[in-house]
Design an enzyme around this catalytic site. Structure first.
Site, short mmCIF file in Angstrom:
data_model
loop_
_atom_site.label_atom_id
_atom_site.label_comp_id
_atom_site.label_asym_id
_atom_site.label_seq_id
_atom_site.Cartn_x
_atom_site.Cartn_y
_atom_site.Cartn_z
N ASP A 74 16.75 -25.13 23.53
CA ASP A 74 15.38 -25.66 23.51
C ASP A 74 14.50 -25.00 24.58
O ASP A 74 14.94 -24.13 25.32
CB ASP A 74 15.46 -27.18 23.68
CG ASP A 74 14.39 -27.92 22.90
OD1 ASP A 74 13.36 -27.31 22.58
OD2 ASP A 74 14.58 -29.12 22.61
N GLU B 113 12.05 -22.82 20.22
CA GLU B 113 10.85 -22.81 21.07
C GLU B 113 9.60 -23.07 20.25
O GLU B 113 8.49 -22.75 20.69
CB GLU B 113 10.78 -21.56 21.97
CG GLU B 113 10.85 -20.22 21.28
CD GLU B 113 9.61 -19.92 20.48
OE1 GLU B 113 9.65 -20.14 19.25
OE2 GLU B 113 8.60 -19.48 21.06
N TRP B 114 9.82 -23.68 19.07
CA TRP B 114 8.75 -24.24 18.22
C TRP B 114 7.76 -23.20 17.70
O TRP B 114 6.64 -23.54 17.30
CB TRP B 114 7.99 -25.36 18.99
CG TRP B 114 8.89 -26.20 19.80
CD1 TRP B 114 9.92 -26.97 19.33
CD2 TRP B 114 8.88 -26.40 21.22
NE1 TRP B 114 10.55 -27.60 20.37
CE2 TRP B 114 9.93 -27.27 21.54
CE3 TRP B 114 8.08 -25.90 22.27
CZ2 TRP B 114 10.22 -27.68 22.85
CZ3 TRP B 114 8.37 -26.29 23.57
CH2 TRP B 114 9.42 -27.17 23.85
N GLY B 115 8.16 -21.92 17.74
CA GLY B 115 7.27 -20.88 17.24
C GLY B 115 6.18 -20.50 18.23
O GLY B 115 5.30 -19.70 17.91
N ASP B 116 6.24 -21.06 19.44
CA ASP B 116 5.17 -20.84 20.43
C ASP B 116 4.99 -19.37 20.81
O ASP B 116 3.91 -18.93 21.15
CB ASP B 116 5.45 -21.62 21.72
CG ASP B 116 5.13 -23.09 21.54
OD1 ASP B 116 4.76 -23.50 20.42
OD2 ASP B 116 5.26 -23.84 22.54
N ASN B 117 6.10 -18.62 20.78
CA ASN B 117 6.05 -17.21 21.23
C ASN B 117 6.36 -16.25 20.09
O ASN B 117 6.95 -15.21 20.30
CB ASN B 117 7.04 -17.01 22.38
CG ASN B 117 6.79 -17.97 23.51
OD1 ASN B 117 5.91 -17.76 24.32
ND2 ASN B 117 7.55 -19.06 23.56
N ASP C 245 8.16 -30.37 16.04
CA ASP C 245 9.15 -31.23 15.36
C ASP C 245 8.64 -31.79 14.04
O ASP C 245 7.46 -32.11 13.89
CB ASP C 245 9.52 -32.40 16.28
CG ASP C 245 10.36 -31.92 17.46
OD1 ASP C 245 10.57 -30.71 17.61
OD2 ASP C 245 10.79 -32.80 18.24
C1 GLA Z 1 12.68 -31.01 21.19
C2 GLA Z 1 13.22 -30.37 19.93
C3 GLA Z 1 13.86 -31.43 19.07
C4 GLA Z 1 14.96 -32.14 19.84
C5 GLA Z 1 14.40 -32.72 21.12
C6 GLA Z 1 15.50 -33.24 22.04
O1 GLA Z 1 11.61 -31.84 20.90
O2 GLA Z 1 12.21 -29.71 19.22
O3 GLA Z 1 14.36 -30.87 17.87
O4 GLA Z 1 16.00 -31.22 20.10
O5 GLA Z 1 13.69 -31.74 21.86
O6 GLA Z 1 15.02 -33.76 23.24
#
Ligand code: GLA
Length: 401
Positions: A148, A181-185, A203
């Site tokens: 993460d 990393e949620w696509g941020d980079n 998420d």
């Molecule tokens: C982030 C991630 C989630 C999960 C939580 C855990 O938000 O994107 O998928 O792993 O952390 O704290």
């Protein structure tokens, strides 16, 4: 001389095993289950064992689900040498014993850490401890690491993720590396040789088309996440997948929404990571999660994501090239009204916008298999007329007849 020295250096780096990810671990999209969507931090070893049992008894293992992944909150403190330990209350038997149990069921085990100083839930992160953590995971028998991006301050993402990749590789136990990393980079632009999959968005949230505002960040419904995949399909393929996040199937959306969610994740060649309580599933949820024909579309060896061919009045048409010249087609009804499909195959030429796949239905006739309803739909000589219920899909598999 200079050239020889660089060659020698490259060879040495190659031989020493640095700068590589493990190959062959994700030739098709990974499948499994993860604690987070349903249990968040409310996890312990009994839950993991019961879940492993249920993955076997429900038929999910048979259908292809392989990884049992423990997300955030398994951590204890680091010992005096800096090695990470498990939370002794939640996991009293230790991670090695739990991994042995999961392996004894013919499944694999995944774990979670974070590139920063702390995980998103405030547990110890791996920053500065990457090699020690990787050694510990290998000793425990871990097969999958979700990594993460919380509390990373201003560190460099390519450096941080490559460091963990190298640490895993040098620890020697093959580990599927899942970046988060949620696509941020824009990981799709650089992570092909770093990880086996990368999250493309924030998420997911358990709803069809909502934004859930958490203050400094939001989580997103199925359609919102689907729309955020636009422009990313050319970056994914065998060994390196776009990850639109874990599934919410079985977590409270309607049956048709769950079916549409599962279908679109399959069409996108997304990792299929279930996020529901698999110990207590309705027969409808089991039926969706274990639909062999849909999973075959997801797991097709070509590994090409679907593209959106058309969108009209909330009814979208998606095409996914499959191996052997076959195609999957989905009509997705996003709207609250029934959607009318009137698809004259013979007047259509379909061309993949990024890859070299095309079909001209005026020249080749395909037989049609209806994936969810198992209705006889004949072939592409006849115009397809159908009604798709609100928030539902019609998915077809086309084979040359
Ligand atoms: C982030 C991630 C989630 C999960 C939580 C855990 O938000 O994107 O998928 O792993 O952390 O704290």
């Amino acid at each position: 001389m200079k050239n020889k020295i660089s060659l020698l250096l490259c060879l040495l780096i190659g031989l020493s095993g640095y700068s590589q990810k493990f190959e062959g671990l994700a030739d098709t999209p990974p499948m499994g289950w993860n604690t987070w969507n349903t249990f968040a931090c409310d996890i312990n070893e009994d839950l993991i064992k019961e879940t492993a049992d249920a993955i076997v008894s429900s038929g999910m293992k048979e259908a292809g689900y392989e990884y049992v992944i423990i997300d955030d909150c398994w951590h204890g403190e680091r010992d005096e040498k800096g090695f990470i330990q498990v939370d002794p209350e939640r996991f009293p038997s230790g991670m090695k014993a739990l991994a042995d149990y999961v392996h004894s069921k013919g499944l694999k085990i995944g774990i979670y850490s974070d590139a920063g100083t702390q995980t998103c839930a405030g547990e110890p992160g791996s920053r500065g401890y990457e090699y020690q953590d990787a050694i510990r995971y290998a000793e425990w028998g871990i097969d999958y690491l979700k990594y993460d991006w919380c509390n990373t301050e201003n560190i460099n993402p390519i450096g941080a993720y490559s460091t963990m990749r190298d640490a895993l590789y040098s620890a020697g136990r093959p580990v599927l590396f899942a970046m988060c990393e949620w696509g941020d980079n824009q990981p799709w632009e650089w992570a092909k040789d770093v990880a086996h999959m990368w999250r493309t968005t924030g998420d997911i949230y358990n709803c069809w088309n909502c934004e859930e505002d958490h203050g400094s960040w939001s989580s997103w419904g199925v359609l919102r996440i689907l729309d955020m995949q636009d422009g990313l399909r050319e970056y994914a393929g065998p060994g390196h997948w776009n990850d639109p996040d874990m599934m919410e199937v079985g977590n409270g959306m309607s049956q048709s929404e769950d079916r549409a969610h599962f279908t679109m994740w399959s069409m996108l060649a997304a990792p299929l990571i279930a996020g529901n309580d698999v110990r207590n599933m309705t027969p409808e949820t089991v039926e969706i999660l274990t639909n062999e024909k849909m999973i075959a579309i997801n797991q097709d060896s070509l590994g090409v994501q679907a593209f959106k061919y058309n969108s009209e009045d909330g009814l979208e048409t998606w095409f996914k090239p499959l191996s052997n010249g076959e195609w999957a087609v989905t009509f997705l009804n996003r709207s609250d009204e029934p959607g009318k499909v009137n698809f004259d195959w013979e007047s259509k030429k379909i061309e993949d916008p990024h890859f070299d796949y095309a079909v001209d239905f005026s020249e080749v006739t395909y037989s049609i298999e209806d994936i969810w309803n198992e209705k006889e739909l004949k072939n592409t000589k006849k115009t397809l007329k159908a009604t798709v219920a609100p928030h539902d899909v019609l998915t077809l598999r086309l084979k040359k007849s």
